[in-house]
Scaffold this active site. Sequence first.
Site, mmCIF file in Angstrom:
data_model
loop_
_atom_site.group_PDB
_atom_site.id
_atom_site.type_symbol
_atom_site.label_atom_id
_atom_site.label_comp_id
_atom_site.label_asym_id
_atom_site.label_seq_id
_atom_site.Cartn_x
_atom_site.Cartn_y
_atom_site.Cartn_z
ATOM 1 N N ARG A 1 -21.580 -4.079 6.451
ATOM 2 C CA ARG A 1 -21.281 -5.473 6.099
ATOM 3 C C ARG A 1 -20.990 -6.300 7.336
ATOM 4 O O ARG A 1 -20.509 -5.771 8.333
ATOM 5 C CB ARG A 1 -20.108 -5.550 5.146
ATOM 6 C CG ARG A 1 -18.869 -4.946 5.716
ATOM 7 C CD ARG A 1 -17.904 -4.315 4.777
ATOM 8 N NE ARG A 1 -18.511 -3.409 3.876
ATOM 9 C CZ ARG A 1 -17.952 -2.989 2.765
ATOM 10 N NH1 ARG A 1 -16.737 -3.383 2.466
ATOM 11 N NH2 ARG A 1 -18.558 -2.172 1.951
ATOM 12 N N ASP B 1 -15.554 -7.620 6.225
ATOM 13 C CA ASP B 1 -14.785 -7.143 5.081
ATOM 14 C C ASP B 1 -13.362 -7.632 5.300
ATOM 15 O O ASP B 1 -12.810 -7.455 6.398
ATOM 16 C CB ASP B 1 -14.835 -5.616 5.018
ATOM 17 C CG ASP B 1 -14.233 -5.049 3.749
ATOM 18 O OD1 ASP B 1 -14.314 -5.719 2.704
ATOM 19 O OD2 ASP B 1 -13.687 -3.929 3.800
ATOM 20 N N ARG C 1 -21.184 -12.201 3.893
ATOM 21 C CA ARG C 1 -20.981 -11.013 3.052
ATOM 22 C C ARG C 1 -21.494 -11.319 1.654
ATOM 23 O O ARG C 1 -21.172 -12.349 1.066
ATOM 24 C CB ARG C 1 -19.498 -10.653 2.994
ATOM 25 C CG ARG C 1 -19.109 -9.644 1.932
ATOM 26 C CD ARG C 1 -19.154 -8.236 2.460
ATOM 27 N NE ARG C 1 -18.956 -7.242 1.426
ATOM 28 C CZ ARG C 1 -17.813 -6.613 1.197
ATOM 29 N NH1 ARG C 1 -16.745 -6.884 1.917
ATOM 30 N NH2 ARG C 1 -17.741 -5.702 0.244
ATOM 31 N N ASP D 1 -9.822 -7.125 3.552
ATOM 32 C CA ASP D 1 -9.021 -6.424 2.546
ATOM 33 C C ASP D 1 -7.579 -6.900 2.610
ATOM 34 O O ASP D 1 -6.994 -6.978 3.702
ATOM 35 C CB ASP D 1 -9.027 -4.910 2.801
ATOM 36 C CG ASP D 1 -10.334 -4.246 2.444
ATOM 37 O OD1 ASP D 1 -11.090 -4.800 1.627
ATOM 38 O OD2 ASP D 1 -10.598 -3.148 2.981
#
Length: 183
Positions: A99, A102, A87, A104
Amino acid sequence: MTQVELPAYFGLGSNLGDRLGYLARACEMMYNAPGFARHAVSRVYETEPWGFANQPAYLNCVVRAFTDLDPDGLLDLARRIEGALGRTRSAEDVRWGPRTIDVDILMVGDLEVNRSDLTIPHPRMWERSFVIVPLLDLEPDMRAPDGRSLHAFMLDLPDVAGVRPICAGLQGVFGGAENRLGE
């Protein structure tokens, strides 16, 4: 002083390359990270892109781990995992664009952080079916901020039909200790 372990929830998503492979490697990196224990992962779901629609479908899951890491340690771990899996972040990136991975930070106990580089709980998690549906796998008794059950809350999300479980899962990544989904 005793360190308190808080439940931390992470949303993982990938829509480039070997999507399932990237999710599995991110889970493995979390499993091996210092400061994490008692891991669990939801089923893997295929979802339509959120925000910027002109891109491939995502695979998403939610990971829960108990941690004694502070918010900066969690953010550092998330960014190290993203970087290790290809990334990149630049000013030219499309917000919510494609991407490899990810990671989060969704929630960490009842911790609240509001900084320019980090907001906990994640400011848009309650709008996203691709977060709520996998979270429901891990926490069927959790309540949404408005007090409703996650299941009742999920029924009001407009894109819940676009969150489709896939056959492949990550049930073995954490050694199966707490990870009994799909049995």
